[in-house]
Design a protein around this motif. Sequence first.
Motif, PDB file in Angstrom:
ATOM      1  N   ARG A  32       0.838  -1.197   0.000  1.00 44.61           N
ATOM      2  CA  ARG A  32       0.000   0.000   0.000  1.00 44.61           C
ATOM      3  C   ARG A  32       0.879   1.255   0.000  1.00 44.61           C
ATOM      4  O   ARG A  32       0.618   2.218  -0.726  1.00 44.61           O
ATOM      5  CB  ARG A  32      -0.915   0.001   1.218  1.00 44.61           C
ATOM      6  N   ALA A  33       1.955   1.235   0.783  1.00 40.20           N
ATOM      7  CA  ALA A  33       2.829   2.413   0.914  1.00 40.20           C
ATOM      8  C   ALA A  33       3.518   2.757  -0.395  1.00 40.20           C
ATOM      9  O   ALA A  33       3.581   3.935  -0.769  1.00 40.20           O
ATOM     10  CB  ALA A  33       3.869   2.178   2.011  1.00 40.20           C
ATOM     11  N   ILE A  34       4.038   1.767  -1.116  1.00 41.27           N
ATOM     12  CA  ILE A  34       4.749   2.118  -2.357  1.00 41.27           C
ATOM     13  C   ILE A  34       3.795   2.650  -3.410  1.00 41.27           C
ATOM     14  O   ILE A  34       4.177   3.481  -4.223  1.00 41.27           O
ATOM     15  CB  ILE A  34       5.642   0.977  -2.905  1.00 41.27           C
ATOM     16  N   HIS A  35       2.540   2.223  -3.356  1.00 38.51           N
ATOM     17  CA  HIS A  35       1.548   2.778  -4.280  1.00 38.51           C
ATOM     18  C   HIS A  35       1.119   4.183  -3.839  1.00 38.51           C
ATOM     19  O   HIS A  35       1.135   5.125  -4.629  1.00 38.51           O
ATOM     20  CB  HIS A  35       0.339   1.851  -4.397  1.00 38.51           C
ATOM     21  N   GLU A  36       0.736   4.328  -2.571  1.00 39.37           N
ATOM     22  CA  GLU A  36       0.271   5.629  -2.075  1.00 39.37           C
ATOM     23  C   GLU A  36       1.356   6.694  -2.143  1.00 39.37           C
ATOM     24  O   GLU A  36       1.062   7.870  -2.343  1.00 39.37           O
ATOM     25  CB  GLU A  36      -0.258   5.504  -0.649  1.00 39.37           C
ATOM     26  N   ALA A  37       2.616   6.307  -1.992  1.00 38.47           N
ATOM     27  CA  ALA A  37       3.724   7.266  -2.062  1.00 38.47           C
ATOM     28  C   ALA A  37       4.048   7.656  -3.504  1.00 38.47           C
ATOM     29  O   ALA A  37       4.740   8.641  -3.733  1.00 38.47           O
ATOM     30  CB  ALA A  37       4.964   6.682  -1.387  1.00 38.47           C
ATOM     31  N   GLY A  38       3.571   6.867  -4.465  1.00 34.88           N
ATOM     32  CA  GLY A  38       3.829   7.164  -5.867  1.00 34.88           C
ATOM     33  C   GLY A  38       5.019   6.429  -6.463  1.00 34.88           C
ATOM     34  O   GLY A  38       5.475   6.758  -7.555  1.00 34.88           O
ATOM     35  N   ILE A  39       5.509   5.420  -5.773  1.00 33.25           N
ATOM     36  CA  ILE A  39       6.629   4.625  -6.294  1.00 33.25           C
ATOM     37  C   ILE A  39       6.140   3.689  -7.395  1.00 33.25           C
ATOM     38  O   ILE A  39       6.842   3.453  -8.371  1.00 33.25           O
ATOM     39  CB  ILE A  39       7.328   3.864  -5.147  1.00 33.25           C
ATOM     40  N   THR A  40       4.929   3.160  -7.232  1.00 37.63           N
ATOM     41  CA  THR A  40       4.308   2.333  -8.271  1.00 37.63           C
ATOM     42  C   THR A  40       2.984   2.978  -8.677  1.00 37.63           C
ATOM     43  O   THR A  40       2.343   3.656  -7.878  1.00 37.63           O
ATOM     44  CB  THR A  40       4.057   0.885  -7.803  1.00 37.63           C
ATOM     45  N   SER A  41       2.579   2.727  -9.906  1.00 40.14           N
ATOM     46  CA  SER A  41       1.351   3.338 -10.422  1.00 40.14           C
ATOM     47  C   SER A  41       0.088   2.594  -9.994  1.00 40.14           C
ATOM     48  O   SER A  41      -1.013   3.099 -10.169  1.00 40.14           O
ATOM     49  CB  SER A  41       1.402   3.413 -11.947  1.00 40.14           C
ATOM     50  N   ARG A  42       0.260   1.400  -9.459  1.00 38.15           N
ATOM     51  CA  ARG A  42      -0.882   0.635  -8.954  1.00 38.15           C
ATOM     52  C   ARG A  42      -0.446  -0.138  -7.729  1.00 38.15           C
ATOM     53  O   ARG A  42       0.744  -0.264  -7.456  1.00 38.15           O
ATOM     54  CB  ARG A  42      -1.433  -0.312 -10.020  1.00 38.15           C
ATOM     55  N   ARG A  43      -1.411  -0.667  -7.016  1.00 34.03           N
ATOM     56  CA  ARG A  43      -1.093  -1.464  -5.835  1.00 34.03           C
ATOM     57  C   ARG A  43      -0.831  -2.901  -6.263  1.00 34.03           C
ATOM     58  O   ARG A  43      -1.729  -3.584  -6.749  1.00 34.03           O
ATOM     59  CB  ARG A  43      -2.217  -1.398  -4.820  1.00 34.03           C
ATOM     60  N   TYR A  44       0.390  -3.319  -6.094  1.00 36.72           N
ATOM     61  CA  TYR A  44       0.769  -4.701  -6.388  1.00 36.72           C
ATOM     62  C   TYR A  44       0.438  -5.583  -5.199  1.00 36.72           C
ATOM     63  O   TYR A  44       0.307  -5.116  -4.071  1.00 36.72           O
ATOM     64  CB  TYR A  44       2.274  -4.787  -6.670  1.00 36.72           C
ATOM     65  N   GLN A  45       0.320  -6.876  -5.464  1.00 32.57           N
ATOM     66  CA  GLN A  45       0.123  -7.878  -4.422  1.00 32.57           C
ATOM     67  C   GLN A  45       1.479  -8.503  -4.091  1.00 32.57           C
ATOM     68  O   GLN A  45       2.366  -8.534  -4.947  1.00 32.57           O
ATOM     69  CB  GLN A  45      -0.847  -8.960  -4.902  1.00 32.57           C
ATOM     70  N   PRO A  46       1.654  -9.037  -2.891  1.00 30.81           N
ATOM     71  CA  PRO A  46       2.936  -9.654  -2.548  1.00 30.81           C
ATOM     72  C   PRO A  46       3.390 -10.722  -3.554  1.00 30.81           C
ATOM     73  O   PRO A  46       4.584 -10.830  -3.844  1.00 30.81           O
ATOM     74  CB  PRO A  46       2.677 -10.272  -1.169  1.00 30.81           C
ATOM     75  N   SER A  47       2.458 -11.456  -4.119  1.00 27.39           N
ATOM     76  CA  SER A  47       2.811 -12.507  -5.082  1.00 27.39           C
ATOM     77  C   SER A  47       3.395 -11.942  -6.372  1.00 27.39           C
ATOM     78  O   SER A  47       3.977 -12.675  -7.169  1.00 27.39           O
ATOM     79  CB  SER A  47       1.591 -13.369  -5.403  1.00 27.39           C
ATOM     80  N   GLU A  48       3.273 -10.629  -6.583  1.00 27.26           N
ATOM     81  CA  GLU A  48       3.778  -9.981  -7.800  1.00 27.26           C
ATOM     82  C   GLU A  48       5.147  -9.334  -7.601  1.00 27.26           C
ATOM     83  O   GLU A  48       5.603  -8.587  -8.465  1.00 27.26           O
ATOM     84  CB  GLU A  48       2.789  -8.904  -8.256  1.00 27.26           C
ATOM     85  N   PHE A  49       5.822  -9.625  -6.496  1.00 29.84           N
ATOM     86  CA  PHE A  49       7.066  -8.918  -6.191  1.00 29.84           C
ATOM     87  C   PHE A  49       8.083  -8.994  -7.324  1.00 29.84           C
ATOM     88  O   PHE A  49       8.776  -8.021  -7.609  1.00 29.84           O
ATOM     89  CB  PHE A  49       7.685  -9.395  -4.866  1.00 29.84           C
TER      90      PHE A  49
END
Length: 170
Positions: A46-63
């Motif tokens: 959630r943090a990497i998405h909300e901070a703007g590091i990623t354009s969407r919220r990834y799931q742990p399985s998508e690391f």
Amino acid sequence: MPDIILHRLPDQLRENLRLVFVGTAASTRSAEVGHYYAHPGNRFWRAIHEAGITSRRYQPSEFAALLELGIGFTDLSKSGAGMDHQIARETIDVAGFKAKIDKYRPRTIAFTSKKAASLFYGRRSSAIALGRQPRDAGLPEILVLPSPSGAASGHWTLEPWRELAAWIAA
């Protein structure tokens, strides 16, 4: 209760990544399922998405998909698992981590807890500030983030994650 066999998480590293997230060790849940930051209470994704590091919220399985974005993962202990205070000191491999950084040369390292940074620097956690660290010749830029673990809720803030997003976007 039967013993759980813990499998370390594989490094997700390659040359010239723009960012590598570095934890102390896999959580028990992450070790069980083989995904970084997999506990449902962990705020990492959630943090990497909300901070703007990623354009969407990834799931742990998508690391592993984050490698395509120039983002990698590793831990200071590749054989330990659990909460930071449960990781055996002898499993912490700072020299091995530094060798990986020398080999792969990422632009930025982000420690995902003050504990991980304190182990790297050899200083007490209380002596580690959040955010960008003083530049050290021969090392990439280093930022220290508050732990996204649900167990560290009392110290949570998204601001250093936003600072990281602005830094890697520059």
